[in-house]
Motif scaffolding. Structure first.
Motif, PDB file in Angstrom:
ATOM      1  N   GLY A   1      25.549  33.029  38.357  1.00  0.00           N
ATOM      2  CA  GLY A   1      25.391  33.736  37.077  1.00  0.00           C
ATOM      3  C   GLY A   1      26.505  34.721  36.910  1.00  0.00           C
ATOM      4  O   GLY A   1      27.532  34.654  37.582  1.00  0.00           O
ATOM      5  N   GLN A   2      26.313  35.704  36.032  1.00  0.00           N
ATOM      6  CA  GLN A   2      27.342  36.695  35.783  1.00  0.00           C
ATOM      7  C   GLN A   2      27.628  37.576  36.998  1.00  0.00           C
ATOM      8  O   GLN A   2      28.761  37.786  37.337  1.00  0.00           O
ATOM      9  N   GLY A   3      26.606  38.078  37.649  1.00  0.00           N
ATOM     10  CA  GLY A   3      26.829  39.021  38.740  1.00  0.00           C
ATOM     11  C   GLY A   3      26.503  38.463  40.101  1.00  0.00           C
ATOM     12  O   GLY A   3      26.721  39.123  41.108  1.00  0.00           O
ATOM     13  N   ASP A   4      25.952  37.258  40.172  1.00  0.00           N
ATOM     14  CA  ASP A   4      25.528  36.687  41.456  1.00  0.00           C
ATOM     15  C   ASP A   4      26.704  36.007  42.148  1.00  0.00           C
ATOM     16  O   ASP A   4      27.269  35.051  41.652  1.00  0.00           O
ATOM     17  N   VAL A   5      27.068  36.510  43.306  1.00  0.00           N
ATOM     18  CA  VAL A   5      28.133  35.893  44.099  1.00  0.00           C
ATOM     19  C   VAL A   5      27.603  35.731  45.511  1.00  0.00           C
ATOM     20  O   VAL A   5      27.080  36.657  46.096  1.00  0.00           O
ATOM     21  N   GLN A   6      27.728  34.555  46.068  1.00  0.00           N
ATOM     22  CA  GLN A   6      27.276  34.310  47.450  1.00  0.00           C
ATOM     23  C   GLN A   6      28.421  33.767  48.262  1.00  0.00           C
ATOM     24  O   GLN A   6      29.254  33.064  47.827  1.00  0.00           O
TER      25      GLN A   6
ATOM     26  N   ASP B   1      40.026  27.041  57.786  1.00  0.00           N
ATOM     27  CA  ASP B   1      38.893  27.921  57.476  1.00  0.00           C
ATOM     28  C   ASP B   1      38.501  27.711  56.019  1.00  0.00           C
ATOM     29  O   ASP B   1      39.173  28.167  55.101  1.00  0.00           O
ATOM     30  N   LEU B   2      37.410  26.982  55.822  1.00  0.00           N
ATOM     31  CA  LEU B   2      36.941  26.695  54.477  1.00  0.00           C
ATOM     32  C   LEU B   2      35.964  27.777  54.046  1.00  0.00           C
ATOM     33  O   LEU B   2      34.912  27.946  54.655  1.00  0.00           O
ATOM     34  N   ASN B   3      36.286  28.527  53.037  1.00  0.00           N
ATOM     35  CA  ASN B   3      35.470  29.624  52.555  1.00  0.00           C
ATOM     36  C   ASN B   3      34.946  29.245  51.169  1.00  0.00           C
ATOM     37  O   ASN B   3      35.681  29.279  50.187  1.00  0.00           O
ATOM     38  N   VAL B   4      33.646  28.888  51.092  1.00  0.00           N
ATOM     39  CA  VAL B   4      33.044  28.430  49.837  1.00  0.00           C
ATOM     40  C   VAL B   4      32.350  29.586  49.167  1.00  0.00           C
ATOM     41  O   VAL B   4      31.613  30.337  49.803  1.00  0.00           O
ATOM     42  N   ARG B   5      32.533  29.729  47.883  1.00  0.00           N
ATOM     43  CA  ARG B   5      31.897  30.788  47.114  1.00  0.00           C
ATOM     44  C   ARG B   5      31.158  30.138  45.947  1.00  0.00           C
ATOM     45  O   ARG B   5      31.762  29.434  45.136  1.00  0.00           O
ATOM     46  N   ILE B   6      29.840  30.372  45.854  1.00  0.00           N
ATOM     47  CA  ILE B   6      29.015  29.797  44.797  1.00  0.00           C
ATOM     48  C   ILE B   6      28.681  30.896  43.812  1.00  0.00           C
ATOM     49  O   ILE B   6      28.117  31.919  44.182  1.00  0.00           O
ATOM     50  N   ILE B   7      28.975  30.691  42.563  1.00  0.00           N
ATOM     51  CA  ILE B   7      28.684  31.670  41.503  1.00  0.00           C
ATOM     52  C   ILE B   7      27.578  31.065  40.642  1.00  0.00           C
ATOM     53  O   ILE B   7      27.767  30.047  39.995  1.00  0.00           O
TER      54      ILE B   7
END
Length: 100
Positions: free
Chosen positions: A95-100, A87-93
């Motif tokens: 900016g300071q508060g932007d999390v996807q 299970d590959l869980n990618v998190r792209i950040i």
């Protein structure tokens, strides 16, 4: 200062030729630029020589110490039990508060 006999004597006087050894010393032949590498010298202040000698001693000591240390034998790595992630869980950040 206006002595006629002295003036006549000075007109007759002949200067002797310079010796050949003087010509050889004054009119020295040109040497190739690379001859400086074998016969040249560079003058350095004593503190600079001491600093260079100390740096060379420290580097030689560090090199000898590094060579005398035996490398620690690492445990062998085997990829026989390697499994890819299920299970590959990618998190792209972005900016300071932007999390996807």
């Amino acid at each position: 200062m206006d002595d006629p006999k002295l003036s006549e004597l000075l007109k007759e006087w002949q200067v002797p030729n310079a010796p050949a050894s003087l010509d050889a010393r004054v009119l020295n032949e040109r040497k190739p630029w690379w001859s400086f590498l074998f016969t040249g010298s560079i003058r350095l202040p004593v503190p600079v020589v001491i600093a260079l000698a100390a740096a060379l001693i420290v580097m030689a000591f560090a090199l000898a110490r590094r060579r005398s240390e035996q490398p620690v034998a690492a445990t062998p790595v085997s990829l026989a039990e390697f499994r890819p992630v299920k299970d590959l869980n990618v998190r792209i950040i972005r900016g300071q508060g932007d999390v996807q």
